[in-house]
Design an enzyme around this catalytic site. Structure first.
Site, PDB file in Angstrom:
ATOM      1  N   ASP A   1      10.529  62.009  28.227  1.00 56.55           N
ATOM      2  CA  ASP A   1      10.604  60.579  27.991  1.00 56.55           C
ATOM      3  C   ASP A   1       9.955  60.227  26.654  1.00 56.55           C
ATOM      4  O   ASP A   1       9.477  59.115  26.451  1.00 56.55           O
ATOM      5  CB  ASP A   1       9.913  59.919  29.189  1.00 56.55           C
ATOM      6  CG  ASP A   1       9.582  58.460  29.059  1.00 56.55           C
ATOM      7  OD1 ASP A   1      10.230  57.795  28.284  1.00 56.55           O
ATOM      8  OD2 ASP A   1       8.666  58.000  29.727  1.00 56.55           O
TER       9      ASP A   1
ATOM     10  N   CYS B   1      25.223  59.976  47.778  1.00 49.78           N
ATOM     11  CA  CYS B   1      24.851  58.605  48.169  1.00 49.78           C
ATOM     12  C   CYS B   1      25.854  58.046  49.181  1.00 49.78           C
ATOM     13  O   CYS B   1      25.500  57.172  49.981  1.00 49.78           O
ATOM     14  CB  CYS B   1      24.805  57.704  46.942  1.00 49.78           C
ATOM     15  SG  CYS B   1      23.353  57.955  45.899  1.00 49.78           S
TER      16      CYS B   1
ATOM     17  N   CYS C   1      26.172  54.401  51.255  1.00 48.62           N
ATOM     18  CA  CYS C   1      24.870  53.732  51.357  1.00 48.62           C
ATOM     19  C   CYS C   1      24.672  52.760  50.192  1.00 48.62           C
ATOM     20  O   CYS C   1      24.936  53.099  49.041  1.00 48.62           O
ATOM     21  CB  CYS C   1      23.747  54.766  51.374  1.00 48.62           C
ATOM     22  SG  CYS C   1      22.091  54.046  51.441  1.00 48.62           S
TER      23      CYS C   1
ATOM     24  N   CYS D   1      19.631  50.588  48.227  1.00 52.41           N
ATOM     25  CA  CYS D   1      18.906  50.260  46.997  1.00 52.41           C
ATOM     26  C   CYS D   1      19.460  48.981  46.371  1.00 52.41           C
ATOM     27  O   CYS D   1      18.690  48.117  45.916  1.00 52.41           O
ATOM     28  CB  CYS D   1      18.958  51.426  46.015  1.00 52.41           C
ATOM     29  SG  CYS D   1      20.610  51.981  45.549  1.00 52.41           S
TER      30      CYS D   1
ATOM     31  N   CYS E   1      17.130  45.450  45.987  1.00 55.38           N
ATOM     32  CA  CYS E   1      16.650  45.047  44.662  1.00 55.38           C
ATOM     33  C   CYS E   1      16.501  43.529  44.610  1.00 55.38           C
ATOM     34  O   CYS E   1      17.480  42.802  44.809  1.00 55.38           O
ATOM     35  CB  CYS E   1      17.614  45.516  43.582  1.00 55.38           C
ATOM     36  SG  CYS E   1      17.091  45.024  41.914  1.00 55.38           S
TER      37      CYS E   1
ATOM     38  N   CYS F   1      15.232  43.767  35.418  1.00 57.23           N
ATOM     39  CA  CYS F   1      14.471  44.803  36.111  1.00 57.23           C
ATOM     40  C   CYS F   1      12.977  44.490  36.082  1.00 57.23           C
ATOM     41  O   CYS F   1      12.407  44.209  35.024  1.00 57.23           O
ATOM     42  CB  CYS F   1      14.736  46.163  35.457  1.00 57.23           C
ATOM     43  SG  CYS F   1      13.840  47.532  36.240  1.00 57.23           S
TER      44      CYS F   1
ATOM     45  N   CYS G   1       8.066  49.111  39.490  1.00 57.79           N
ATOM     46  CA  CYS G   1       8.645  48.753  40.783  1.00 57.79           C
ATOM     47  C   CYS G   1       9.232  50.007  41.416  1.00 57.79           C
ATOM     48  O   CYS G   1       9.879  50.801  40.745  1.00 57.79           O
ATOM     49  CB  CYS G   1       9.729  47.696  40.597  1.00 57.79           C
ATOM     50  SG  CYS G   1      10.630  47.269  42.111  1.00 57.79           S
TER      51      CYS G   1
ATOM     52  N   CYS H   1      13.639  50.343  44.982  1.00 59.39           N
ATOM     53  CA  CYS H   1      14.891  51.071  45.181  1.00 59.39           C
ATOM     54  C   CYS H   1      14.646  52.512  45.605  1.00 59.39           C
ATOM     55  O   CYS H   1      15.531  53.155  46.184  1.00 59.39           O
ATOM     56  CB  CYS H   1      15.760  51.007  43.932  1.00 59.39           C
ATOM     57  SG  CYS H   1      15.062  51.806  42.483  1.00 59.39           S
TER      58      CYS H   1
ATOM     59  N   CYS I   1      15.338  54.294  49.756  1.00 59.91           N
ATOM     60  CA  CYS I   1      16.329  55.372  49.676  1.00 59.91           C
ATOM     61  C   CYS I   1      16.119  56.389  50.805  1.00 59.91           C
ATOM     62  O   CYS I   1      15.020  56.942  50.945  1.00 59.91           O
ATOM     63  CB  CYS I   1      16.220  56.069  48.326  1.00 59.91           C
ATOM     64  SG  CYS I   1      17.344  57.478  48.134  1.00 59.91           S
TER      65      CYS I   1
END
Length: 379
Positions: A135, A190, A193, A196, A200, A216, A243, A246, A250
């Protein structure tokens, strides 16, 4: 064991829970999605993400490391946010994203990747050109993780591993040596589903498995350095840094096998669920002493206190009024005073109206006077 298996074993020895290899080919398809994301303005005010040189390097790793042949991707697990619970002590507490607990991962992952590069050099008996990232540079990290077989892009935009869920941080090691690549992950687990997306609070999760940063909570509590839009403040709840909603909902996290979380992420309940009244009283020295080597330092003191004020307003407990009034009257940062004024407008306490009226008339900063006026209207 193959040489690649030895490399992965060393990565696991260094504390990583995941390790995979991919051929360093240009990521044209994923880069196109990224370009569309930028064109739509979904990066909000993070202009550095749209810099031309960085955009080119994201698509082609050879522009970062000439001669690169392999991208090695690792995952470092952090505490599973689906299993965290705040202390039941009656205090007014905020909440921070689980990846921020303990030490800053930027100080932990690159040194270990460089150790892994030394291991490779020793085993191969030749010097390697390499670059380590987490990152910290223009790489499409999720794409390299998927190409290395570490998981799929979840609907919440996180990379999800079938056994470990999404509670891990990615790191990459660019190498100028060719290693046998792993099979890319192709399956989407996923399914139908939508937990998430449904959970949110701002609807920032997009259908193409990216996020609109303009809505966000992580963007507004961390990257944004100014006022938080009034219409979004109630959605923050008691989040003061990032946050995890989500990820908490899951199923892949709720049923993930327990991971051996690195000691770097050891944390206290005070770090994960900070006392908001104590947060408002942090001096610059206190803030730096508490958070200097953690991700929370990214918000700087004024951002953290801003977020704490909003969280207290959302909790709506009149017991917060004296601390917020003291902040409104004495805090040197206008950004913090402005959000303290808004928070007071969410409370029912006899001292609130006089304090706001005084701030509306006398505060030297126009943004604070405007927030005080809005809070009085809310009352």
């Amino acid at each position: 064991m193959s040489f690649e298996d030895d490399v992965k074993a060393e990565a696991f020895h260094l504390g990583f829970s995941l390790c995979g290899l991919a051929a360093a080919q240009p990521q044209a398809q994923h880069a196109a999605v990224y370009e569309d994301w930028l064109a739509a303005g979904h990066h909000a005010q993070m202009g550095y993400l749209a810099a031309e040189s960085a955009r080119l390097r994201r698509a082609d790793p050879s522009l970062t490391l000439p001669g690169v042949r392999t991208v090695l991707t690792v995952g470092l697990p952090y505490p599973n946010p689906a299993r965290a619970a705040a202390p039941a002590d009656g205090r007014l507490r905020g909440r921070t994203a689980a990846y921020s607990w303990g030490q800053d991962y930027h100080d932990r992952i690159p040194p270990r990747l460089n150790q892994l590069a030394v291991f490779l050099e020793t085993r191969l008996g030749l010097p390697l050109a390499h670059r380590a990232y987490t990152d910290t540079g223009p790489l499409l990290e999720r794409a390299w993780g998927q190409q290395a077989g570490l998981g799929w892009f979840g609907k919440n935009s996180c990379l999800i591993h079938p056994r470990g869920g999404s509670a891990f941080l990615l790191g990459e090691l660019l190498l100028d040596v060719e290693l046998q690549p792993d099979v890319p992950w192709e399956a989407d687990r996923c399914g139908s589903c939508t937990r998430c997306l449904d959970a949110c609070p701002t609807g920032c999760i997009l259908p193409n498995r990216t996020l609109d940063a303009r809505r966000c909570l992580s963007y507004w509590t961390i990257e944004n350095k100014g006022l938080i839009p009034v219409e979004l403040r109630p959605s923050l709840g008691n989040w003061v840094f990032g946050c995890d909603i989500c990820q908490q909902v899951c199923p892949w996290n709720q049923h993930a096998a327990p991971s051996q979380v690195d000691a770097a992420f050891d944390f206290t309940p005070e770090e994960a669920f900070p006392d908001l009244l104590e947060a408002l009283s942090l001096s610059p020295v206190d803030f730096n002493r508490s958070f200097r080597r953690t991700p929370l330092a990214r918000t700087k003191r004024r951002g953290f206190l801003r977020n704490a004020a909003v969280a207290l307003g959302n909790l709506g407990d009149p017991a917060a009024a004296p601390a917020l009034i003291h902040t409104l009257e004495n805090e040197p940062e206008p950004l913090v005073r402005a959000h303290a004024a808004w928070a007071l407008g969410q409370l029912h306490h006899p001292r609130v109206r006089p304090a706001l009226e005084h701030a509306q008339l006398t505060d030297p900063d126009p943004s604070v006077r405007l927030e005080a006026a809005g809070a009085l209207a809310a009352l």
